[in-house]
Design an enzyme around this catalytic site. Sequence first.
Site, mmCIF file in Angstrom:
data_model
loop_
_atom_site.group_PDB
_atom_site.id
_atom_site.type_symbol
_atom_site.label_atom_id
_atom_site.label_comp_id
_atom_site.label_asym_id
_atom_site.label_seq_id
_atom_site.Cartn_x
_atom_site.Cartn_y
_atom_site.Cartn_z
ATOM 1 N N GLU A 150 40.837 -23.950 11.928
ATOM 2 C CA GLU A 150 39.621 -23.585 11.179
ATOM 3 C C GLU A 150 39.921 -22.244 10.527
ATOM 4 O OE1 GLU A 150 37.224 -25.640 10.993
ATOM 5 O OE2 GLU A 150 37.740 -26.952 12.656
ATOM 6 N N THR A 159 43.792 -17.816 7.264
ATOM 7 C CA THR A 159 44.727 -18.829 6.780
ATOM 8 C C THR A 159 46.163 -18.383 7.031
ATOM 9 O OG1 THR A 159 43.137 -19.645 5.172
ATOM 10 C CG2 THR A 159 45.457 -20.083 4.692
ATOM 11 N N GLY A 219 40.669 -18.662 12.634
ATOM 12 C CA GLY A 219 41.103 -17.350 12.171
ATOM 13 C C GLY A 219 41.532 -17.428 10.721
ATOM 14 N N CYS A 239 32.924 -16.743 8.105
ATOM 15 C CA CYS A 239 33.929 -17.539 7.383
ATOM 16 C C CYS A 239 33.292 -18.279 6.208
ATOM 17 C CB CYS A 239 34.618 -18.513 8.319
ATOM 18 S SG CYS A 239 33.488 -19.584 9.211
HETATM 19 P P1 NDP Z 1 43.292 -13.567 12.541
HETATM 20 O O1 NDP Z 1 43.922 -14.779 11.967
HETATM 21 O O2 NDP Z 1 43.878 -12.254 12.268
HETATM 22 O O3 NDP Z 1 43.209 -13.677 14.130
HETATM 23 C C1 NDP Z 1 42.614 -14.768 14.782
HETATM 24 C C2 NDP Z 1 43.188 -14.880 16.182
HETATM 25 O O4 NDP Z 1 44.588 -15.178 16.095
HETATM 26 C C3 NDP Z 1 43.097 -13.579 16.992
HETATM 27 O O5 NDP Z 1 42.860 -13.905 18.351
HETATM 28 C C4 NDP Z 1 44.472 -12.991 16.782
HETATM 29 O O6 NDP Z 1 44.839 -12.039 17.751
HETATM 30 C C5 NDP Z 1 45.329 -14.241 16.858
HETATM 31 N N1 NDP Z 1 46.672 -14.107 16.297
HETATM 32 C C6 NDP Z 1 47.116 -13.199 15.377
HETATM 33 N N2 NDP Z 1 48.430 -13.413 15.124
HETATM 34 C C7 NDP Z 1 48.827 -14.451 15.899
HETATM 35 C C8 NDP Z 1 50.060 -15.142 16.086
HETATM 36 N N3 NDP Z 1 51.175 -14.800 15.432
HETATM 37 N N4 NDP Z 1 50.101 -16.166 16.956
HETATM 38 C C9 NDP Z 1 48.989 -16.543 17.619
HETATM 39 N N5 NDP Z 1 47.796 -15.922 17.499
HETATM 40 C C10 NDP Z 1 47.703 -14.900 16.634
HETATM 41 O O7 NDP Z 1 41.780 -13.657 12.090
HETATM 42 P P2 NDP Z 1 40.668 -12.564 12.285
HETATM 43 O O8 NDP Z 1 40.515 -12.272 13.745
HETATM 44 O O9 NDP Z 1 40.950 -11.471 11.341
HETATM 45 O O10 NDP Z 1 39.353 -13.364 11.857
HETATM 46 C C11 NDP Z 1 38.920 -13.451 10.564
HETATM 47 C C12 NDP Z 1 39.379 -14.764 9.948
HETATM 48 O O11 NDP Z 1 38.874 -15.871 10.684
HETATM 49 C C13 NDP Z 1 38.853 -14.937 8.545
HETATM 50 O O12 NDP Z 1 39.870 -15.408 7.708
HETATM 51 C C14 NDP Z 1 37.764 -15.994 8.708
HETATM 52 O O13 NDP Z 1 37.496 -16.721 7.562
HETATM 53 C C15 NDP Z 1 38.340 -16.842 9.788
HETATM 54 N N6 NDP Z 1 37.283 -17.644 10.414
HETATM 55 C C16 NDP Z 1 37.233 -18.994 10.181
HETATM 56 C C17 NDP Z 1 36.199 -19.770 10.679
HETATM 57 C C18 NDP Z 1 36.128 -21.269 10.449
HETATM 58 O O14 NDP Z 1 35.394 -21.964 11.153
HETATM 59 N N7 NDP Z 1 36.853 -21.817 9.503
HETATM 60 C C19 NDP Z 1 35.132 -19.151 11.481
HETATM 61 C C20 NDP Z 1 35.268 -17.737 11.651
HETATM 62 C C21 NDP Z 1 36.323 -17.018 11.136
HETATM 63 P P3 NDP Z 1 44.435 -10.487 17.495
HETATM 64 O O15 NDP Z 1 43.012 -10.398 17.810
HETATM 65 O O16 NDP Z 1 45.276 -9.703 18.393
HETATM 66 O O17 NDP Z 1 44.729 -10.183 16.056
#
Ligand code: NDP
Length: 505
Positions: A278, A257, A255, A312
């Site tokens: 990641e 950073t 997700g 990403c």
């Molecule tokens: P987020 O960081 O917003 O969310 C990722 C996950 O974390 C979701 O399931 C989210 O829930 C959950 N989450 C949010 N807040 C918390 C918390 N406080 N504690 C635990 N879990 C939490 O990312 P996005 O969904 O917006 O995805 C996009 C991001 O992912 C981009 O920055 C992208 O670059 C990155 N990414 C990285 C990859 C890699 O391999 N390096 C691959 C693909 C994406 P909820 O859905 O409810 O918000």
Amino acid sequence: MEVIVSDQQPQTAAAKAFLAAGAKKMLIGGDWSEAESGERLDSRDPANDSVLGSVPRGGAADVDKAVKAARQAFDNGVWRNMTPDDRGRILWKVAELIESNIDELAELETLDQGKPLFVGRWAEIPGAAMQFRYFAGLTSKIQGETITPSINYQPPGKNIFAYTQKEPIGVVGAITPWNSPLVLEAMKIAPCLAAGCSMILKPAEDTSLTAIRLGELILEAGVPEGVFNIVTGLGPEAGQALVEHPDVDKITFTGSTATGRTILETAARSNLKKVALELGGKSPSIVMDDAEMDIAIPGVANAIFFNTGQVCVAGSRLYIHKAVYDKVLAGVADIATNMKLGHGLDPDVQIGPLVNRTQADRVKGYIDGGIAAGAEVVVGGEQCGDTGNFITPTVIANTRQDMSIVQEEIFGPVVVAAPIDSIDDVPAMANASRYGLAASVWTQDISRATRLASAIKAGTVWINCHLMFDASLPIGGYKESGWSRDSGIQAIDHYLETKTVCAVV
Ligand code: NDP
């Protein structure tokens, strides 16, 4: 720009039946459950905001139940003590089931996430199956080593016999994002189960439908009850509870950073559970003056516009040698202008909606901020569609390295371009970012290419290509793009502990 989103319906009977069944449940201990609170979250089609169904809004009590089920399945050994060959057969079966349901899964992914159908049908869902097949083969290759230490204080006449053995780490929580739901989940689930762990998946709130369908397939393949659990819900509720839970041994997260940082802090405050991250990226595509233009121009356009820029490792910074700057910029702008926007189920569509209005507004905000800072929109830059969820493919020039559109991850179909004077400028420009996830170099000179590949601080460098994924190729980041790698042989190590056994014999 007007975007007409005609009423698109899934073609497969299976996708229709899955949606017609309506309210979905979470998978806990082999049972499909409601949230303790009884609350639910709508799943929406981002192309037209219609409600596809709903999922439970899981919370701390549901996470606790799922962790208990996973712990029980781990402790009773039903999965980890199965022979590696049998565990591998079941994971291989998951791959086969994904493939035999591929059209349904691709349609559900498009409806829930918005992506053009070809992205799921030809790249991501086959990629998810490949993860299970790859790690199915690794179950039988988990092995320790014998070691000859130099200890010399054992009793006279006795020898030292030492070895390491690999053990599954225990109960794992996997938290995943919305951009490529099923394949990113598979990148966690396949190595985790191959290692013999039990797990709880918390999919993204916007895109939980294919995770639930995958849960059905995982049970059908024969993974024992309690080994694989799903808790749907919000990040700050279900996700946070999973990270805080004292009986979770590891969190594997993909997700942003910012969320990765929060997870790390939470894990440190709880039981100091291990964390794999990641995270985000701002990856450069670098086109040199000797690049094969017929390949490079569509290649760098695809690097940013594939999956509507919600990737990403998207090539979101475009650095072009000054000798070919005008040609490449015009070529990418031409491709952007001619892309068809619309509902992802329309087979001609190349750009779907962003996942929700918040994300579309965020992307538009970056574009407007760039314009205010002096950048020039060459093409695109519009927010459109009835729901406002569409952003036209956007190419921005006249950028400076200090602009937020150049430094921050936009996560939409927006590329920022700048000229480079010579190859000597490339490492400094490419590395002027807090991210280090990926990069691509486009040149016919192999020595230039490999020199740049060494100089660029990124987890993946592609040469004359971008977005080449395979279960065998590690993916992950330098710097603030993360701490670990998914895919590849070593990904299984994230789910294993090394135990040292030292005996006097
Ligand atoms: P987020 O960081 O917003 O969310 C990722 C996950 O974390 C979701 O399931 C989210 O829930 C959950 N989450 C949010 N807040 C918390 C918390 N406080 N504690 C635990 N879990 C939490 O990312 P996005 O969904 O917006 O995805 C996009 C991001 O992912 C981009 O920055 C992208 O670059 C990155 N990414 C990285 C990859 C890699 O391999 N390096 C691959 C693909 C994406 P909820 O859905 O409810 O918000």
